[in-house]
Design a protein around this motif. Structure first.
Motif, PDB file in Angstrom:
ATOM      1  N   TYR A  71       0.807  -1.218   0.000  1.00 13.44           N
ATOM      2  CA  TYR A  71       0.000   0.000   0.000  1.00 13.44           C
ATOM      3  C   TYR A  71       0.846   1.275   0.000  1.00 13.44           C
ATOM      4  CZ  TYR A  71      -4.375  -2.556   0.723  1.00 13.44           C
ATOM      5  OH  TYR A  71      -5.474  -3.376   0.576  1.00 13.44           O
ATOM      6  N   LYS A  72       2.125   1.147  -0.408  1.00 11.16           N
ATOM      7  CA  LYS A  72       3.017   2.284  -0.654  1.00 11.16           C
ATOM      8  C   LYS A  72       3.435   3.035   0.611  1.00 11.16           C
ATOM      9  CE  LYS A  72       1.109   2.918  -5.300  1.00 11.16           C
ATOM     10  NZ  LYS A  72       2.024   1.908  -5.840  1.00 11.16           N
ATOM     11  N   TYR A  73       3.487   2.318   1.727  1.00  6.64           N
ATOM     12  CA  TYR A  73       4.139   2.875   2.910  1.00  6.64           C
ATOM     13  C   TYR A  73       5.635   2.584   2.745  1.00  6.64           C
ATOM     14  CZ  TYR A  73      -0.441   3.469   5.089  1.00  6.64           C
ATOM     15  OH  TYR A  73      -1.724   3.861   5.369  1.00  6.64           O
ATOM     16  N   ARG A  74       6.369   3.566   2.270  1.00  9.29           N
ATOM     17  CA  ARG A  74       7.765   3.355   1.876  1.00  9.29           C
ATOM     18  C   ARG A  74       8.687   3.416   3.091  1.00  9.29           C
ATOM     19  NH1 ARG A  74       8.546   8.156  -1.402  1.00  9.29           N
ATOM     20  NH2 ARG A  74      10.725   7.464  -1.453  1.00  9.29           N
ATOM     21  N   ALA A  75       9.426   2.317   3.299  1.00 12.08           N
ATOM     22  CA  ALA A  75      10.328   2.242   4.443  1.00 12.08           C
ATOM     23  C   ALA A  75      11.651   1.632   4.008  1.00 12.08           C
ATOM     24  CB  ALA A  75       9.712   1.394   5.560  1.00 12.08           C
ATOM     25  N   CYS A  76      12.710   1.994   4.712  1.00 12.39           N
ATOM     26  CA  CYS A  76      14.030   1.392   4.480  1.00 12.39           C
ATOM     27  C   CYS A  76      13.916  -0.115   4.687  1.00 12.39           C
ATOM     28  CB  CYS A  76      15.034   1.999   5.453  1.00 12.39           C
ATOM     29  SG  CYS A  76      16.675   1.230   5.414  1.00 12.39           S
ATOM     30  N   ASP A  77      14.429  -0.875   3.743  1.00 16.53           N
ATOM     31  CA  ASP A  77      14.293  -2.327   3.815  1.00 16.53           C
ATOM     32  C   ASP A  77      15.091  -2.925   4.971  1.00 16.53           C
ATOM     33  OD1 ASP A  77      13.168  -4.696   2.383  1.00 16.53           O
ATOM     34  OD2 ASP A  77      15.290  -5.268   2.306  1.00 16.53           O
ATOM     35  N   TYR A  78      16.010  -2.148   5.533  1.00 15.79           N
ATOM     36  CA  TYR A  78      16.815  -2.655   6.655  1.00 15.79           C
ATOM     37  C   TYR A  78      16.290  -2.151   8.001  1.00 15.79           C
ATOM     38  CZ  TYR A  78      20.769  -3.634   9.715  1.00 15.79           C
ATOM     39  OH  TYR A  78      21.568  -4.074  10.748  1.00 15.79           O
ATOM     40  N   CYS A  79      16.237  -0.827   8.187  1.00 16.50           N
ATOM     41  CA  CYS A  79      15.919  -0.286   9.521  1.00 16.50           C
ATOM     42  C   CYS A  79      14.477   0.192   9.656  1.00 16.50           C
ATOM     43  CB  CYS A  79      16.881   0.842   9.888  1.00 16.50           C
ATOM     44  SG  CYS A  79      16.545   2.415   9.054  1.00 16.50           S
ATOM     45  N   LEU A  80      13.684   0.092   8.588  1.00 14.81           N
ATOM     46  CA  LEU A  80      12.277   0.491   8.566  1.00 14.81           C
ATOM     47  C   LEU A  80      12.060   1.991   8.744  1.00 14.81           C
ATOM     48  CD1 LEU A  80      11.935  -2.644   8.914  1.00 14.81           C
ATOM     49  CD2 LEU A  80       9.821  -2.120  10.114  1.00 14.81           C
TER      50      LEU A  80
END
Length: 416
Positions: free
Chosen positions: A64-73
């Motif tokens: 749903y396009k909640y964009r977060a860093c794939d490592y630290c969120l």
């Protein structure tokens, strides 16, 4: 030479401070281990800050396009971008935009699969820990790739509000696969509490619903096809996979990050003339009303992680500590809600504020259904001989699906 740090403290940001502040003790066969204060801790103090062994964003949240860093969120949208999307107003301008801590110029993508990170440090940390195993390269969007099949199957079984992710299990496997000392990482994962076979089935039922046995079999098959490793063959046996599933379902701690929330906290800290303060507060109040109308309660980038030391905290209906994520990433801060004396057990609550105010009967019903235990904290024991009175509102909510672990995690994640 400094003494080696116990594994339970190995992921604390300041392990020395944590070791001097708390200790993990075995209580009894019913409660297992618990966390206890070694010194006086004042209300508001940060008891420790801890990194997770592994963490992962929830799959629907990412879709749903909640964009977060794939490592630290860490949230990757700026506060203004976030506010525009959540409110449905693409022309929205936030005042005091300089208070947003997101730095898009520092973001980096994996050159093979284009997964995004908030910094080069996070991209490298992910590559070193798990991403070399899980990187899909040009197959990132290929629906027939085994890992994408696993993700799609999970999304078809576990709908929002999300409380766990199959990718947390996938990262556990990837971490061990990439590790030089595989036995060390397996030992760390074994530190989390285990369940009986019956309890494992109940956890699967809670996460997957009535058809959990067939769904668990399908997930096991897809998981094995995507990730099988001889070093971890025990995890890929049907009973081993079920135990792994229960470990994540029992110990996964909800994580929530929000650039907008960070911006609001920054605005709250500004020293402004009374008229400007009133204007800014009114703007923020209206913004949240617009967001609630457009998006509802789903404000944050959401995921879950496995935290070694925090996992030793037991539940109380009158907690003296709580977990939060004030740095807008996966760093968990355990903070004191009241003064804590040396030797006192440090407890968090698995219930939100409203649930804690309910009758003993209602609290126990939530805990039995979602966490598989009956609470024996001081509050519950003091109410043991009292007549349990359940209000009509409580009965209505108990009759529906209003009280879930997802609600508890969602409340935690909203209070970033």
């Amino acid at each position: 030479m400094a003494a080696p740090v116990d594994d339970m403290f190995s992921l604390c940001v300041d392990a020395g401070k944590a070791v001097s502040s708390v200790e993990v003790r075995f209580i009894d066969n019913l409660k297992g281990k618990g966390l206890f204060a070694k010194r006086s801790i004042k209300k508001g103090d940060t008891i420790f800050t801890e990194r997770p062994l592994v963490s992962a964003q929830f799959l629907w949240n990412s879709l749903y396009k909640y964009r977060a860093c794939d490592y630290c969120l860490r949230a990757l949208e700026t506060a203004e971008e976030n506010a525009r999307r959540l409110s449905g107003n693409p022309a929205l301008i936030l005042p005091h935009a300089e208070l947003c801590g997101v730095r898009p110029e520092m973001h980096q993508a994996c050159p093979q699969c284009q997964v995004m990170y908030c910094s080069s440090e996070c991209r490298q940390a992910a590559a070193d820990q798990y991403h070399r195993v899980l990187c899909l390269g040009p197959s990132q969007e290929d629906p027939d790739h085994p890992i994408n099949k696993l993700k799609d199957a999970w999304r078809s079984m576990h709908y929002p509000p999300e409380t766990s992710s199959i990718m947390l299990m996938a990262r556990m496997v990837a971490v061990v696969k990439q590790a030089k000392d595989k036995a060390h990482w397996q030992k760390l994962f074994s530190r989390f509490c285990s369940r009986t076979a019956n309890e494992e089935e109940e956890i699967a039922h809670k996460l997957l619903g009535e058809q959990f046995r067939g769904q668990l079999t399908l997930l096991h098959s897809l998981f094995s096809t995507a990730l099988y490793d001889d070093h971890l063959n025990r995890w890929f046996l049907p009973e081993g996979f079920r135990s792994l599933f229960a470990l994540v379902g029992t110990n996964g701690q909800g994580i929530g990050t929000s650039s907008l929330s960070q911006w609001v906290h920054g605005c709250d800290a500004l020293e402004l003339p009374a008229q400007q303060r009133e204007h800014l507060d009114s703007f923020i109040d209206q913004l949240y009303k617009d967001i609630e109308k457009e998006t509802g309660d789903f404000l944050n980038c959401e995921g879950s992680g496995l935290y070694l030391l925090q996992s030793s905290c037991n539940h109380s209906c009158t907690p003296n500590a709580e977990a939060s994520f004030p740095e807008n990433n996966f760093l968990l801060h355990l903070c004191a809600l009241s003064d804590i004396n040396p030797g006192e057990e440090i407890c968090i609550s698995y219930l939100d504020c409203c649930q804690r105010d309910r009758s003993r009967h209602s609290r126990h019903k939530i805990l039995r259904e979602n966490y598989l235990f009956a609470c024996a904290c001081v509050k519950c024991e003091s109410q043991r001989d009292e007549l349990d009175v359940t209000s009509e509102d409580e009965e209505e909510e108990e009759g529906g699906e209003g009280e879930t672990e997802g609600d508890e995690m969602e409340e935690e994640m909203t209070d970033v």
